[in-house]
Design a protein around this motif. Structure first.
Motif, PDB file in Angstrom:
ATOM      1  N   MET A 234       0.820  -1.217   0.000  1.00 27.27           N
ATOM      2  CA  MET A 234       0.000   0.000   0.000  1.00 27.27           C
ATOM      3  C   MET A 234       0.851   1.263   0.000  1.00 27.27           C
ATOM      4  N   GLY A 235       0.247   2.310  -0.547  1.00 28.68           N
ATOM      5  CA  GLY A 235       0.866   3.629  -0.505  1.00 28.68           C
ATOM      6  C   GLY A 235       0.072   4.536   0.405  1.00 28.68           C
ATOM      7  N   CYS A 236      -0.954   5.179  -0.172  1.00 29.41           N
ATOM      8  CA  CYS A 236      -1.688   6.219   0.570  1.00 29.41           C
ATOM      9  C   CYS A 236      -2.593   5.662   1.659  1.00 29.41           C
ATOM     10  N   GLY A 237      -3.205   4.510   1.432  1.00 26.91           N
ATOM     11  CA  GLY A 237      -4.120   3.921   2.418  1.00 26.91           C
ATOM     12  C   GLY A 237      -5.539   4.456   2.347  1.00 26.91           C
ATOM     13  N   GLY A 239      -7.224   5.212  -0.878  1.00 22.76           N
ATOM     14  CA  GLY A 239      -7.900   5.060  -2.163  1.00 22.76           C
ATOM     15  C   GLY A 239      -7.423   5.981  -3.264  1.00 22.76           C
ATOM     16  N   ALA A 240      -6.358   6.757  -3.050  1.00 19.30           N
ATOM     17  CA  ALA A 240      -5.964   7.751  -4.051  1.00 19.30           C
ATOM     18  C   ALA A 240      -4.870   7.283  -5.003  1.00 19.30           C
ATOM     19  N   CYS A 241      -3.967   6.416  -4.565  1.00 20.17           N
ATOM     20  CA  CYS A 241      -2.767   6.144  -5.379  1.00 20.17           C
ATOM     21  C   CYS A 241      -2.880   4.878  -6.233  1.00 20.17           C
ATOM     22  N   LEU A 242      -3.823   4.031  -5.933  1.00 19.12           N
ATOM     23  CA  LEU A 242      -4.093   2.781  -6.668  1.00 19.12           C
ATOM     24  C   LEU A 242      -2.981   1.734  -6.550  1.00 19.12           C
ATOM     25  N   SER A 243      -2.034   1.937  -5.634  1.00 19.30           N
ATOM     26  CA  SER A 243      -0.942   0.960  -5.531  1.00 19.30           C
ATOM     27  C   SER A 243      -1.420  -0.375  -4.955  1.00 19.30           C
ATOM     28  N   CYS A 244      -2.583  -0.377  -4.332  1.00 20.11           N
ATOM     29  CA  CYS A 244      -3.062  -1.601  -3.670  1.00 20.11           C
ATOM     30  C   CYS A 244      -4.104  -2.333  -4.521  1.00 20.11           C
ATOM     31  N   ARG A 259      -9.577  -1.392  -4.796  1.00 23.58           N
ATOM     32  CA  ARG A 259      -8.500  -0.912  -3.923  1.00 23.58           C
ATOM     33  C   ARG A 259      -8.594  -1.617  -2.573  1.00 23.58           C
ATOM     34  N   CYS A 261      -7.221  -0.973   0.104  1.00 23.90           N
ATOM     35  CA  CYS A 261      -7.229  -0.102   1.292  1.00 23.90           C
ATOM     36  C   CYS A 261      -8.618   0.434   1.623  1.00 23.90           C
TER      37      CYS A 261
HETATM   38  S1  FES Z   1      -2.991   2.383  -0.948  1.00 23.02           S
HETATM   39 FE1  FES Z   1      -3.387   4.079  -2.236  1.00 23.02          FE
HETATM   40  S2  FES Z   1      -5.211   3.450  -3.259  1.00 23.02           S
HETATM   41 FE2  FES Z   1      -4.897   1.894  -1.792  1.00 23.02          FE
END
Ligand code: FES
Ligand code: FAD
Length: 275
Positions: A234-237, A239-244, A259, A261
């Protein structure tokens, strides 16, 4: 609502080599947290590492206003977290994510963990015990020395069976093989799935992806309802960065991304597009 909170460290203790439990004073999270949710933790006091690290809420003590996290030192962030001492302040953000569905009724509940996957499941077991629901817990680890919190789970009133890869304790083999053995003995009984009273016979799991995938297959064969906690990076946690992004079935035999997160990290196993 999720808040950024500076929480005081009440305890930060190694419980087996490389695995720590940190207890934080945070009445807000104690009140708001649901099993399966996580905190986004700033692990160091500098900009390195820049990103917070997601750690599941492991236990909650409402009387004391304390939340505990059980974590394995995996890299720089968790190694820094292990250095916190009693009285230090840790920045946490949460509680975040969608947690487990608490069962209702008197069906059979099975909890299956692999390694550090027991961390979020203990909070679920606390809640279940509070509801008078007692589960059979299947804990899979590589070797006996890595068994986590077995006595504490029993103290809640649940039963625990252990599988070790090397046969040093309990069942010799994978936890999914142990679970299949249990099922062959008629272990998961009563009407499976969901009825109007809620869940009646269900499986909750967290662990390595291959283990959860196999367990999902077993659950599907049994017609049992199963929820999995997907621990994507995860990145932002929020819902903004889509890394998850994780693959969830879209109903047409293919998948769309969700997502972990915000729409997870807990998903019905039957909805996950396993690879
Ligand atoms: S951690 Fe950034 S969208 Fe889920
Ligand atoms: C919702 C959620 C809940 C989690 N709960 C817990 C928990 O209760 N206890 C716990 O010990 N860990 C948990 N994790 C995993 C934890 O977030 C990672 O171990 C941690 O972020 C690693 O950070 P680090 O800086 O120490 O290591 P890094 O240097 O970032 O990574 C070290 C190694 O770990 C791998 N890694 C990092 N994150 C993950 C991940 N999410 N899945 C698989 N491999 C990863 C990296 O690829 C690398 O090989 C959870 C993850 C998620 C998404």
């Amino acid at each position: 609502m999720s808040l950024v909170i500076d929480a005081k460290v009440v305890q930060n203790k190694q419980i087996i080599p490389g695995h720590y439990r940190i207890t934080l004073a945070t009445p807000y999270c104690t009140e708001k947290a649901r099993p399966g949710q996580f905190l986004h933790v700033r692990c160091g006091s500098t900009q390195d590492p820049l990103l917070r690290r997601p750690i599941s809420i492991h236990a909650v003590d409402p009387q004391a206003g304390e939340v505990s996290l059980l974590y394995r030192v995996a890299g720089r962030g968790t190694a820094l977290l292990a250095e916190y001492r009693v009285g230090d302040m840790v920045s946490i953000f949460g509680p975040l994510g969608r947690g487990f569905t608490l069962p209702k009724g008197d069906g059979k509940v099975c909890v299956v963990s692999g390694g550090i996957g027991i961390a979020p499941l203990y909070f679920l077991l606390q809640k279940l015990a509070g509801l008078g629901i007692f589960a059979t817990v299947f804990q899979g680890v590589a070797t006996a020395k890595q068994i986590l919190i077995e006595d504490e789970i029993r103290e809640l009133g649940h039963s625990v069976v252990v599988a070790t890869d090397d046969g040093t304790k309990g069942f010799h083999g994978t936890v999914t093989s142990l679970f299949e053995d249990f099922l062959r003995g008629g272990g998961l009984v009563s009407k499976p799935g969901i009825n109007e009273d809620g869940l009646v016979s269900c499986i909750f799991t967290c662990g390595p992806p291959a283990m959860m995938k196999r367990l999902s297959e077993i659950a599907a064969q049994q017609g049992a309802y199963c929820e999995v906690s997907l621990e994507e990076r995860m990145g932002c946690g929020v819902g903004a960065c889509l890394s998850c992004a994780c693959k969830i079935k879209d109903g047409s035999g293919w998948f769309h991304y969700r997502r972990a997160c915000v729409e997870g990290p807990v998903f019905p196993a039957g909805e996950v597009f396993w690879e």
